[in-house]
Design a protein around this motif. Structure first.
Motif, mmCIF file in Angstrom:
data_model
loop_
_atom_site.group_PDB
_atom_site.id
_atom_site.type_symbol
_atom_site.label_atom_id
_atom_site.label_comp_id
_atom_site.label_asym_id
_atom_site.label_seq_id
_atom_site.Cartn_x
_atom_site.Cartn_y
_atom_site.Cartn_z
ATOM 1 N N LEU A 144 0.854 -1.187 0.000
ATOM 2 C CA LEU A 144 0.000 0.000 0.000
ATOM 3 C C LEU A 144 0.887 1.234 0.000
ATOM 4 O O LEU A 144 1.755 1.377 0.863
ATOM 5 C CB LEU A 144 -0.893 0.023 1.239
ATOM 6 C CG LEU A 144 -2.310 -0.510 1.120
ATOM 7 C CD1 LEU A 144 -3.004 -0.428 2.457
ATOM 8 C CD2 LEU A 144 -3.104 0.217 0.070
ATOM 9 N N ARG A 145 0.673 2.088 -0.958
ATOM 10 C CA ARG A 145 1.444 3.333 -1.065
ATOM 11 C C ARG A 145 2.941 3.056 -1.074
ATOM 12 O O ARG A 145 3.729 3.768 -0.444
ATOM 13 C CB ARG A 145 1.081 4.293 0.058
ATOM 14 C CG ARG A 145 -0.393 4.665 0.065
ATOM 15 C CD ARG A 145 -0.690 5.783 1.030
ATOM 16 N NE ARG A 145 -2.102 6.161 0.973
ATOM 17 C CZ ARG A 145 -2.586 7.250 1.527
ATOM 18 N NH1 ARG A 145 -1.803 8.057 2.189
ATOM 19 N NH2 ARG A 145 -3.872 7.549 1.435
ATOM 20 N N GLY A 146 3.296 1.960 -1.733
ATOM 21 C CA GLY A 146 4.710 1.644 -1.895
ATOM 22 C C GLY A 146 5.345 0.983 -0.694
ATOM 23 O O GLY A 146 6.547 0.741 -0.671
ATOM 24 N N THR A 147 4.573 0.683 0.311
ATOM 25 C CA THR A 147 5.114 0.059 1.521
ATOM 26 C C THR A 147 4.345 -1.221 1.818
ATOM 27 O O THR A 147 3.136 -1.282 1.616
ATOM 28 C CB THR A 147 4.972 1.015 2.730
ATOM 29 O OG1 THR A 147 5.531 2.279 2.363
ATOM 30 C CG2 THR A 147 5.685 0.485 3.952
ATOM 31 N N LEU A 148 5.077 -2.217 2.279
ATOM 32 C CA LEU A 148 4.423 -3.464 2.653
ATOM 33 C C LEU A 148 3.759 -3.273 4.016
ATOM 34 O O LEU A 148 4.449 -3.087 5.021
ATOM 35 C CB LEU A 148 5.452 -4.591 2.711
ATOM 36 C CG LEU A 148 4.896 -6.006 2.599
ATOM 37 C CD1 LEU A 148 4.256 -6.228 1.235
ATOM 38 C CD2 LEU A 148 5.988 -7.030 2.852
ATOM 39 N N GLU A 149 2.475 -3.281 4.016
ATOM 40 C CA GLU A 149 1.737 -3.034 5.253
ATOM 41 C C GLU A 149 1.216 -4.355 5.812
ATOM 42 O O GLU A 149 0.501 -5.086 5.132
ATOM 43 C CB GLU A 149 0.552 -2.089 5.003
ATOM 44 C CG GLU A 149 0.937 -0.714 4.504
ATOM 45 C CD GLU A 149 1.610 0.148 5.566
ATOM 46 O OE1 GLU A 149 1.600 -0.252 6.741
ATOM 47 O OE2 GLU A 149 2.163 1.203 5.198
ATOM 48 N N ARG A 150 1.571 -4.634 7.045
ATOM 49 C CA ARG A 150 1.110 -5.869 7.677
ATOM 50 C C ARG A 150 -0.248 -5.621 8.350
ATOM 51 O O ARG A 150 -0.497 -4.539 8.864
ATOM 52 C CB ARG A 150 2.119 -6.359 8.717
ATOM 53 C CG ARG A 150 3.472 -6.676 8.110
ATOM 54 C CD ARG A 150 4.352 -7.451 9.056
ATOM 55 N NE ARG A 150 5.581 -7.844 8.398
ATOM 56 C CZ ARG A 150 5.685 -8.889 7.577
ATOM 57 N NH1 ARG A 150 4.630 -9.644 7.338
ATOM 58 N NH2 ARG A 150 6.830 -9.188 7.012
ATOM 59 N N TYR A 151 -1.063 -6.644 8.307
ATOM 60 C CA TYR A 151 -2.397 -6.464 8.884
ATOM 61 C C TYR A 151 -2.916 -7.786 9.449
ATOM 62 O O TYR A 151 -2.372 -8.859 9.170
ATOM 63 C CB TYR A 151 -3.378 -5.934 7.825
ATOM 64 C CG TYR A 151 -3.598 -6.842 6.639
ATOM 65 C CD1 TYR A 151 -4.460 -7.923 6.701
ATOM 66 C CD2 TYR A 151 -2.929 -6.605 5.442
ATOM 67 C CE1 TYR A 151 -4.651 -8.752 5.622
ATOM 68 C CE2 TYR A 151 -3.121 -7.428 4.346
ATOM 69 C CZ TYR A 151 -3.975 -8.496 4.432
ATOM 70 O OH TYR A 151 -4.155 -9.318 3.363
#
Lengths: 376, 413
Positions: A144-151
């Motif tokens: 997301l938005r160039g960053t790996l977002e953990r969820y």
């Protein structure tokens, strides 16, 4: 006279207790034993069996008037009878080496049967058609938005679809009994979808909806006395479409299965009964990932006194699961019962050990069953 | 009896079993719901329009802080204040007054609400100003007094370095409040520096200049500014010492040079008098009506780097309005519907303000005007301002990046 009054009082007390169990619990508890196999499909089909039938692996269900299974069995009901059951299941689900210990309490059955005419008996009640209670958590990431977002995702469903049955049966001849039933499928689930990002800049996704289900079905059955102590039965059932609506908008319209089955009950003596049954259900109509299923069961009840011994086994397939073949299940059950108040109140208990396999998932379930039957 | 007991036991067992634990790790896609949480991230470059900026919301007079700065090439700011006196006579007893003969000294309490810790040799100089100073007084009006009327100079670094932060010779002292990050100065003005002139009713006015090797910029809290006179009063021919209660300021403001240029087509925020920018957002209906917004970021490109000392950094707030009536649009001041970003001096990169709260507010109430107001969190408390490119500048126009979630397909098998 005093004894009679006391006996009647106990029966009433038992009935009140049964009513308290059923009305004090929230509606979502009125469901059957759930399964991870039902998450991706319509749900986990319920077992339309009383505790007595369930304790014999389901083999006696087509002959049990208190099980909302085969209407023809109602024909021989002698008097007004109310039955209800509760169950507690302890489930270990293991997939890809990751075990989960799950637990649920259910009240999956209420049935009232009685005779309205010398040749006509009727029944009304509910049982679980499909259980849709589950809670899935998932840890993953997305770009997301160039960053790996953990969820962390949590998707839940809480509720079920009940089968409200109105049935009638008549003994046409000494050997033949016929029955028919109208089934109204109704229920709802409270569903939520939640995603929590580790990066709290992204707000938590939280969506919820109440999904309502409706459908209708018809069933018919025949009970045939072949010989003294030997009965056979056959049944068919056709359910139409299951409509799911969210906020008055139809979100899904799913074909429901047609089903057929039969069974045999052999009683060599008044205190010994053997039974067996087989059923086919055409769940493949429900869409991709659904399968037609076969199931079988065999069981026995020994002892006609106050505490008969019941046991049985059953096996078959589950209608929903990943992969090209249907998941399978195998179960063994045992139980007993006890009559009180001169037979006006019955307490049935049972225990079942079940194993389901398919698509890399193995479920092992212990289920404790308690049933209360009252004949006022 | 036995039946009742058995029924009771069965009931208790059943009730005790009423425990749910249905949460399990998902193994997707095999054992997960067919529906997925679907996230969309999009940059909307053309939904902000009709933007403009206005200045004059909070002036130096109404600012909560007095600013003083000596930042060559940017601003020369000087704090000014006036303290009214007690008049020519002083109440000695219930029915006895005496002529105020003069003042032995005075003590000024000054709270430095902000200073640049990177500044060395930070000094404050006090100048005697005409007592006629008021809100119309300009920087140029005070050029003379600030040249020839120096009454005191204090090196704050030196004072803070002294044991106990006290200068026994000058009588100055300092208290460092590490909790509130302020320095409270107690400065002594001798009889020459603090002249009690009866014909002026004892009114005094001073101006403050600040200097340092670099980064000379301070902010003084108006609310705690206090002036303590130590008077000599004639009591039946005998001079007696009196310490009246401390006085607050009658007037406090600051002047600076050069003044900020008038607003133009750029979107200015901050400065003194404070500027605000108003942006109108054409909030897309497909996002507003059928999705859940989980992040919204307003991207603004500065026209030039922000000037000022690092301590002059300020916070920009994005508010929405009750109704859009242009420059005087009443803003909704609600912490849950306000988004912020810190503007650092020297910043020239794109400024990103998280406006998720505001977008969610608009989505929840579609009757609201979808107008954003950008302002400094504490207006007129910093000489620094930032100017952004407006929507008319196609290449650098404001943009809104929205991350939203489509409606989950509930009820589908």
């Amino acid at each position: 006279m005093t004894a009679d009054r006391r006996t009647g009082g106990r029966a009433v007390a038992t009935a009140v207790l049964a009513a308290v169990f059923l009305t004090a619990s929230p509606p979502d508890r009125l469901t059957a034993q759930d399964s991870q196999f039902g998450i991706r499909g319509l749900g986990t089909p319920g077992r339309w069996e009383s505790v007595r039938s369930r304790s014999t692996g389901g083999a006696f269900a087509p002959f049990d008037p208190l099980s909302p299974f085969s209407e023809a069995a109602l024909a021989d009901v002698p008097q007004l009878t109310v039955t209800a059951m509760g169950s507690a299941s302890y489930r270990d689900a293991e997939v890809s080496g990751t075990p989960s210990a799950l637990r649920a309490t259910r009240f999956p059955l209420l049935n009232v049967v009685g005779r309205v005419h010398r040749r006509l008996a009727i029944a009304a009640g509910y049982t679980t058609y499909l259980d849709r209670t589950w809670d899935v958590t998932l840890r993953d990431s997305t770009l997301l938005r160039g960053t790996l977002e953990r969820y962390t995702d949590e998707v839940t469903s809480d509720g079920s679809i009940a089968d409200l049955r109105l049935a009638a049966a008549s003994r046409v001849t000494r050997r033949i009994a016929l029955g028919a039933g109208l089934h109204l499928l109704s229920g709802s689930t409270r569903e939520t979808a939640e995603r929590r990002f580790d990066d709290t800049t992204f707000h938590t996704v939280q969506q919820r909806a109440e999904v309502r289900y409706s459908g209708v079905g018809l069933s018919g059955s025949l009970l045939l006395g072949v010989a003294p102590g030997l009965s056979v039965t056959g049944w068919v059932r056709a359910d139409r479409r299951l409509r799911a609506t969210v906020a008055d908008t139809t979100s899904a319209d799913t074909d429901l299965p047609r089903m057929a089955g039969g069974g045999m009950l052999f009683s060599p003596s008044p205190s010994v009964r053997f039974g067996g049954s087989v059923a086919w259900r055409g769940w493949a109509r429900a869409g991709a990932g659904a399968f037609d299923t076969w199931s079988w069961s065999a069981g026995a009840e020994i002892g006609a006194g106050h505490m008969p011994l019941r046991f049985g086994v059953r096996g078959g397939q589950l209608p929903f699961g990943p992969g090209p073949t249907a998941p399978t299940e195998l179960a063994a059950a045992a139980g007993t019962g006890r009559a009180f108040a001169q037979g006006r109140a019955l307490l049935d208990v049972g225990v079942e050990r079940l194993e389901r396999r398919g698509g890399g998932l193995t479920e092992r379930v212990w289920t404790a069953l308690v049933g209360i039957t009252v004949r006022p | 009896m036995m039946a009742r007991r058995a029924t009771l036991i069965g009931g208790v067992l059943l009730a005790a079993a009423c425990v749910e634990r249905v949460s399990a790790p998902g193994n997707c896609p095999s054992f997960c719901p067919s529906g997925q949480i679907q996230i969309v991230d999009t940059v909307l470059t053309s939904i902000i329009s009709h933007d403009s900026s206005f200045r004059g919301y909070v002036t130096a007079l109404h600012a909560p802080l007095l600013l003083a700065a000596g930042l060559p090439g940017f601003v020369d700011g000087r704090a000014i204040f006036r303290v009214n006196g007690y008049g020519q006579r002083y109440l000695l007893a219930a029915a006895d007054t005496g002529t105020i003969l003069g003042a032995d000294s005075a003590r000024l309490q000054l709270t430095l609400a902000r200073r640049d810790t990177g500044a060395h040799n930070l000094s404050v100089a006090f100048y005697r100003l005409p007592i006629t100073i008021d809100s119309t007084t300009t920087f140029a009006d005070l050029a003379g007094p600030f040249t020839d009327s120096l009454v005191r100079r204090i090196n704050i670094d030196t004072l803070l370095a002294r044991p106990g932060r006290k200068d026994t010779i000058t009588g100055d002292s300092a208290v460092v409040d590490t909790l509130n990050h302020v320095v409270v100065l107690h400065l002594k003005f001798d009889t020459a520096a603090a002249r009690y002139v009866g014909t002026d009713s004892g009114t005094v006015a001073y101006g403050i200049r600040v200097s340092a090797d670099s980064l000379a910029s301070i902010a003084i809290a108006k609310s705690t500014l206090a002036w303590q006179w130590y008077l000599r009063v004639d009591s039946a021919g005998t001079p007696v010492a009196r310490k009246p209660s401390p006085l607050g300021y009658a007037f406090a403001s600051f002047v600076f040079d050069p003044p900020l240029p008038p607003t133009d087509s750029t979107l200015a925020v901050g400065g003194v008098p404070s500027a605000r920018s108003i942006l109108r957002v054409a909030f897309p209906r497909f996002i507003r009506d059928s999705s859940q917004i989980i992040r919204g970021t307003l991207a603004l490109v500065p026209v030039a780097p922000v000037q000022g000392a690092p301590s002059d950094s300020f916070v920009i707030e994005a508010h929405t309005v009750f109704t859009d009536v242009g420059a005087k649009s009443p803003i909704i001041v609600d912490a849950t519907r306000t988004d912020t970003a810190v503007i650092h001096a020297g910043m020239s990169d794109t400024v990103q303000i998280e406006v998720t709260n505001l977008l969610q507010f608009w989505a929840s109430d579609t009757t609201r005007a979808t107008t954003l107001v950008l302002r400094a969190k504490e207006e007129a408390t910093s000489f620094s301002q930032i100017r952004f490119y407006p929507s008319a500048a196609q290449a650098f126009r404001p943009a809104l990046q929205i991350t939203f979630v489509r409606r989950f397909p509930f009820g589908q098998p």
